[in-house]
Design a protein around this motif. Structure first.
Motif, PDB file in Angstrom:
ATOM      1  N   LEU A 372       0.852  -1.191   0.000  1.00 23.47           N
ATOM      2  CA  LEU A 372       0.000   0.000   0.000  1.00 23.47           C
ATOM      3  C   LEU A 372       0.886   1.239   0.000  1.00 23.47           C
ATOM      4  O   LEU A 372       1.530   1.559   0.998  1.00 23.47           O
ATOM      5  CB  LEU A 372      -0.924  -0.010   1.217  1.00 23.47           C
ATOM      6  N   HIS A 373       0.924   1.940  -1.146  1.00 15.60           N
ATOM      7  CA  HIS A 373       1.732   3.149  -1.319  1.00 15.60           C
ATOM      8  C   HIS A 373       0.898   4.358  -0.873  1.00 15.60           C
ATOM      9  O   HIS A 373      -0.204   4.582  -1.394  1.00 15.60           O
ATOM     10  CB  HIS A 373       2.150   3.313  -2.780  1.00 15.60           C
ATOM     11  N   LEU A 374       1.449   5.140   0.057  1.00 24.23           N
ATOM     12  CA  LEU A 374       0.722   6.274   0.631  1.00 24.23           C
ATOM     13  C   LEU A 374       1.526   7.560   0.475  1.00 24.23           C
ATOM     14  O   LEU A 374       2.736   7.586   0.741  1.00 24.23           O
ATOM     15  CB  LEU A 374       0.434   6.030   2.113  1.00 24.23           C
ATOM     16  N   TRP A 375       0.850   8.627   0.057  1.00 25.31           N
ATOM     17  CA  TRP A 375       1.443   9.960  -0.041  1.00 25.31           C
ATOM     18  C   TRP A 375       0.928  10.787   1.146  1.00 25.31           C
ATOM     19  O   TRP A 375      -0.294  10.861   1.373  1.00 25.31           O
ATOM     20  CB  TRP A 375       1.057  10.625  -1.358  1.00 25.31           C
ATOM     21  N   LEU A 376       1.843  11.412   1.887  1.00 30.53           N
ATOM     22  CA  LEU A 376       1.500  12.125   3.109  1.00 30.53           C
ATOM     23  C   LEU A 376       1.583  13.628   2.918  1.00 30.53           C
ATOM     24  O   LEU A 376       2.466  14.133   2.203  1.00 30.53           O
ATOM     25  CB  LEU A 376       2.427  11.695   4.258  1.00 30.53           C
ATOM     26  N   ASP A 377       0.692  14.346   3.571  1.00 34.68           N
ATOM     27  CA  ASP A 377       0.706  15.809   3.546  1.00 34.68           C
ATOM     28  C   ASP A 377       1.727  16.290   4.574  1.00 34.68           C
ATOM     29  O   ASP A 377       1.511  16.187   5.787  1.00 34.68           O
ATOM     30  CB  ASP A 377      -0.687  16.337   3.874  1.00 34.68           C
ATOM     31  N   GLY A 378       2.835  16.834   4.080  1.00 33.07           N
ATOM     32  CA  GLY A 378       3.906  17.263   4.973  1.00 33.07           C
ATOM     33  C   GLY A 378       3.591  18.520   5.762  1.00 33.07           C
ATOM     34  O   GLY A 378       4.312  18.871   6.699  1.00 33.07           O
ATOM     35  N   LYS A 379       2.509  19.211   5.413  1.00 32.26           N
ATOM     36  CA  LYS A 379       2.170  20.467   6.080  1.00 32.26           C
ATOM     37  C   LYS A 379       1.016  20.327   7.064  1.00 32.26           C
ATOM     38  O   LYS A 379       0.748  21.255   7.829  1.00 32.26           O
ATOM     39  CB  LYS A 379       1.819  21.534   5.038  1.00 32.26           C
ATOM     40  N   ASN A 380       0.317  19.208   7.016  1.00 32.46           N
ATOM     41  CA  ASN A 380      -0.843  19.028   7.883  1.00 32.46           C
ATOM     42  C   ASN A 380      -0.788  17.685   8.603  1.00 32.46           C
ATOM     43  O   ASN A 380      -0.290  16.692   8.054  1.00 32.46           O
ATOM     44  CB  ASN A 380      -2.151  19.088   7.070  1.00 32.46           C
ATOM     45  N   THR A 381      -1.323  17.673   9.822  1.00 35.29           N
ATOM     46  CA  THR A 381      -1.419  16.435  10.584  1.00 35.29           C
ATOM     47  C   THR A 381      -2.617  15.616  10.152  1.00 35.29           C
ATOM     48  O   THR A 381      -2.615  14.390  10.267  1.00 35.29           O
ATOM     49  CB  THR A 381      -1.530  16.745  12.085  1.00 35.29           C
ATOM     50  N   TYR A 382      -3.654  16.306   9.636  1.00 36.16           N
ATOM     51  CA  TYR A 382      -4.876  15.631   9.224  1.00 36.16           C
ATOM     52  C   TYR A 382      -5.271  16.089   7.828  1.00 36.16           C
ATOM     53  O   TYR A 382      -5.101  17.247   7.456  1.00 36.16           O
ATOM     54  CB  TYR A 382      -6.030  15.933  10.189  1.00 36.16           C
ATOM     55  N   THR A 383      -5.779  15.125   7.056  1.00 32.74           N
ATOM     56  CA  THR A 383      -6.488  15.445   5.812  1.00 32.74           C
ATOM     57  C   THR A 383      -7.916  14.918   5.961  1.00 32.74           C
ATOM     58  O   THR A 383      -8.211  14.136   6.868  1.00 32.74           O
ATOM     59  CB  THR A 383      -5.811  14.788   4.592  1.00 32.74           C
ATOM     60  N   GLU A 384      -8.774  15.346   5.087  1.00 29.07           N
ATOM     61  CA  GLU A 384     -10.148  14.834   5.130  1.00 29.07           C
ATOM     62  C   GLU A 384     -10.602  14.488   3.723  1.00 29.07           C
ATOM     63  O   GLU A 384     -10.077  15.004   2.725  1.00 29.07           O
ATOM     64  CB  GLU A 384     -11.097  15.860   5.745  1.00 29.07           C
ATOM     65  N   GLY A 385     -11.558  13.588   3.640  1.00 31.29           N
ATOM     66  CA  GLY A 385     -12.032  13.172   2.336  1.00 31.29           C
ATOM     67  C   GLY A 385     -13.421  12.607   2.385  1.00 31.29           C
ATOM     68  O   GLY A 385     -14.002  12.396   3.459  1.00 31.29           O
ATOM     69  N   LYS A 386     -13.963  12.334   1.194  1.00 30.00           N
ATOM     70  CA  LYS A 386     -15.309  11.773   1.107  1.00 30.00           C
ATOM     71  C   LYS A 386     -15.431  10.950  -0.173  1.00 30.00           C
ATOM     72  O   LYS A 386     -14.998  11.384  -1.241  1.00 30.00           O
ATOM     73  CB  LYS A 386     -16.362  12.889   1.117  1.00 30.00           C
ATOM     74  N   LEU A 387     -16.010   9.769  -0.045  1.00 27.24           N
ATOM     75  CA  LEU A 387     -16.329   8.939  -1.202  1.00 27.24           C
ATOM     76  C   LEU A 387     -17.634   9.447  -1.801  1.00 27.24           C
ATOM     77  O   LEU A 387     -18.683   9.433  -1.160  1.00 27.24           O
ATOM     78  CB  LEU A 387     -16.470   7.478  -0.781  1.00 27.24           C
ATOM     79  N   LEU A 388     -17.577   9.911  -3.056  1.00 32.22           N
ATOM     80  CA  LEU A 388     -18.743  10.487  -3.707  1.00 32.22           C
ATOM     81  C   LEU A 388     -19.552   9.458  -4.492  1.00 32.22           C
ATOM     82  O   LEU A 388     -20.785   9.529  -4.552  1.00 32.22           O
ATOM     83  CB  LEU A 388     -18.310  11.608  -4.656  1.00 32.22           C
ATOM     84  N   GLN A 389     -18.869   8.533  -5.113  1.00 25.82           N
ATOM     85  CA  GLN A 389     -19.538   7.555  -5.973  1.00 25.82           C
ATOM     86  C   GLN A 389     -18.718   6.277  -6.014  1.00 25.82           C
ATOM     87  O   GLN A 389     -17.490   6.302  -6.058  1.00 25.82           O
ATOM     88  CB  GLN A 389     -19.694   8.124  -7.390  1.00 25.82           C
ATOM     89  N   HIS A 390     -19.403   5.130  -5.965  1.00 21.06           N
ATOM     90  CA  HIS A 390     -18.730   3.832  -6.065  1.00 21.06           C
ATOM     91  C   HIS A 390     -19.681   2.856  -6.737  1.00 21.06           C
ATOM     92  O   HIS A 390     -20.758   2.569  -6.221  1.00 21.06           O
ATOM     93  CB  HIS A 390     -18.332   3.324  -4.675  1.00 21.06           C
ATOM     94  N   GLN A 391     -19.286   2.399  -7.912  1.00 21.46           N
ATOM     95  CA  GLN A 391     -20.146   1.516  -8.684  1.00 21.46           C
ATOM     96  C   GLN A 391     -19.368   0.276  -9.112  1.00 21.46           C
ATOM     97  O   GLN A 391     -18.336   0.380  -9.778  1.00 21.46           O
ATOM     98  CB  GLN A 391     -20.694   2.238  -9.918  1.00 21.46           C
ATOM     99  N   VAL A 392     -19.860  -0.873  -8.700  1.00 18.31           N
ATOM    100  CA  VAL A 392     -19.253  -2.150  -9.074  1.00 18.31           C
ATOM    101  C   VAL A 392     -20.265  -2.908  -9.928  1.00 18.31           C
ATOM    102  O   VAL A 392     -21.285  -3.382  -9.412  1.00 18.31           O
ATOM    103  CB  VAL A 392     -18.883  -2.987  -7.835  1.00 18.31           C
TER     104      VAL A 392
END
Length: 587
Positions: A372-392
């Motif tokens: 699992l390759h992860l990119w980190l925000d070097g300027k913030n301790t927290y990021t936030e996100g939201k799943l908008l759409q997921h279709q299988v």
């Protein structure tokens, strides 16, 4: 079909039947077999044969690399024993610690009689290489694998002692005498100001991020164990995986999956359907049909899939086909990337989540793990996100057959698409990522001559795209269009006196086109690969001993990038290179 083999048959009749080896028993219609010359005194003076897989060279800077020999080991009887371990510490003697390229090199020699063996290399649980050994001969063999491992940069330069693990399960006794003598070395190339890997840069521009992840988490098994760190999938209901917790300042995530198939599913693309096996009372033959799909889930929900390339290992079908030119992908099995950034909104809660794998229609056994390759925000301790759409889209699969006794025709088709969209807010802005996977599959199988003839024609189309967009900015998209081919003809002919002659003709194709899309559909070609391999082989088997054979292989490899191109047209017959044309000029 048989007329194509007449020159080989005539040549074979002139061969002395002086070669003996135990034929590998298989419950599949196709066979992975062992071929080894009887050792005689004059052979000891012959030089070893160099085996190789045809691929483009790694594009390197002109700087002098720092060389780090990590491991020397003789893999004798290692089956069912723990992986071999070595301490890994980033080299301190390098004049520069800013590297633009890091290359892993595997060098091995072997002499005697031995089967092909799958092996893996892991650093701190992260898999760096999945590969197959070459099958030796009495005079000895040597082969090398070089792999660009720069994408694991953050792991490789971590200033702490880590454990490098190598598992190669080998058996040594009076029959199987080959010991694999292995050296593993890493080369660190200091950065060169003028060095510009344009193909990689264009791909990074498409995603909007840098090429190197800041953190790589292993999705593999823990020590202690007496096997590789991969998970073992033994049937279609088997699910394996790992619980993980990611940092709360991640803004991008890519899952890199390693896959290999063995034993009853080594030749899954040639497995007949179960109704055919049941009607003919073939209780000891591998079945479940010829379709396989690796499914990846996050907390029980499907987030991606892999329809894998049909790697043929060095003992597969007819081992003489792969001497000295190895099968496509056999020395460096492909890994598969799945963009899971849209799901970060569900993973950034500081809680544990579960990544798991299963294989549709699987038989024993599949080896699967992931990084699992992860990119980190070097300027913030927290990021936030939201799943908008997921279709299988549900797996669409159709199957038709007609058979009478052991003769018949079978057609299997399948398709699937998976799409997801989500945003992540970080110091880079609010970035929306849309990831799409599209698959199509067709397999035509014919059984003839009372089940002794099998013809397989299979094509997989495996396309994926990743689109990223910031507010009030044009979107950027990266596309990969892959096409995997295998055509196979095999015919076992009874010669009497407990002897049969086996004829095989195989075609393998691995094609991939990559594009970057800018703004309102402006498409930029990044690279294209056409890799096509053809082989024709015959082997004579008596009393379950492979006593003689011949194999011929032809391969055309063509890679075109924006600044770097490579072409190779090569052919061989029974260890001997007949023709080899190499070019690096771009059109």
């Amino acid at each position: 079909m048989a007329s194509a083999f007449r020159p080989l048959l005539l040549f074979l009749l002139l061969l002395p039947l002086s070669v003996t080896a135990n034929l590998h028993k298989s419950k599949t219609l196709l066979k992975s077999s062992l071929f080894s010359s009887t050792t005689t005194s004059h052979l000891n003076d012959s030089p070893p044969t160099t085996y190789f897989e045809v691929t483009k060279p790694i594009r390197l800077p002109k700087t002098q690399p720092c060389v780090y020999p990590i491991l020397h080991h003789d893999f004798g009887y290692t089956y069912g024993k723990p992986p071999v371990l070595a301490e890994y510490i980033p080299p301190s003697h390098c004049p520069s610690h800013d590297f633009s390229k890091i290359v892993l090199e595997w060098n091995a020699t072997c002499k005697g009689r031995q089967f092909d063996r799958i092996f893996g290399i892991w650093l701190d649980g992260v898999e760096l290489l999945r590969s197959c050994t070459a099958e030796p001969r009495a005079t000895g063999i040597v082969w090398s694998v070089k792999k660009d491992i720069t994408r694991y940069y953050s792991l490789l330069v971590k200033n702490q002692t880590q454990s490098l693990a190598v598992y190669l399960g080998n058996l040594v006794d009076r029959t199987y005498t080959g010991v694999y003598h292995v050296d593993i070395t890493v080369y660190y190339y200091p950065a060169e100001k003028k060095f510009n890997d344009l193909e990689s840069n264009l791909e990074n521009l498409a995603s909007g991020y840098g090429s190197r992840a800041d953190l790589i988490l292993p999705i593999s098994r823990h020590f202690p164990l007496n096997d590789g760190l991969w998970f073992e999938i033994e049937n279609s209901t088997d699910t394996e995986g790992k619980e993980i917790k990611i940092p709360q300042n991640v803004f991008r995530a890519v899952l890199e999956v390693y896959v290999s198939f063995h034993e009853s599913d080594e030749f899954w693309y040639g497995n007949p359907p179960n109704d055919y096996l049941l009607a003919n009372n073939l209780t000891d033959t591998a079945g479940n049909g010829p379709f396989r799909e690796v499914v990846v889930t996050l907390d029980g929900n499907v987030i991606g899939a892999i329809w894998p390339f049909t790697v043929v290992y060095t003992g597969g079908i007819n081992p003489l086909l792969w001497r000295p030119i190895s099968g496509i992908g056999s020395f460096d099995l492909p890994s598969y990337d799945i963009e899971i950034t849209p799901f970060l909104g569900n993973m950034l809660d500081g809680k544990t989540h579960t990544l798991q794998f299963r294989v549709t229609n699987a038989l024993n056994v599949w080896y699967i793990d992931a990084n699992l390759h992860l990119w980190l925000d070097g300027k913030n301790t927290y990021t936030e996100g939201k799943l908008l759409q997921h279709q299988v889209m549900p797996l669409g699969i159709s199957y038709s057959s007609y058979f009478k006794g052991l003769n018949g025709t079978f057609l299997t088709k399948a398709n699937r698409s998976i799409s997801s969209t989500g945003w992540v807010k970080s110091s880079h802005g609010k970035i929306t990522t849309k990831a799409i996977q599209k698959f199509s599959y067709a397999n035509s199988m014919v059984m003839g001559n009372n089940g002794n003839v099998q013809m397989v024609n299979q094509e997989i189309r495996f396309d994926d795209s990743v689109q990223v967009k910031k507010p009030y900015a044009f979107s950027k998209e990266n596309k990969s269009l892959k096409r995997f081919l295998i055509d196979l003809y095999s015919n076992d002919m009874d010669q009497g006196n407990r002897t049969y002659l086996s004829v095989a003709n195989v075609t393998l194709g691995f094609n991939e086109n990559k594009f970057g899309v800018r703004g309102a559909g402006f498409e930029m070609p990044v690279s294209s690969l056409e890799n096509l391999q053809n082989g024709q082989g015959i082997k004579v088997v008596k009393n379950k001993l492979l006593v003689s054979g011949v194999g011929c292989t032809q391969q055309k490899y063509k890679y075109e990038g924006n600044k770097f191109c490579y072409f190779r047209n090569i052919s061989s017959s029974n260890y001997t290179i007949l023709n080899d044309e190499v070019g690096n000029a771009c059109n």
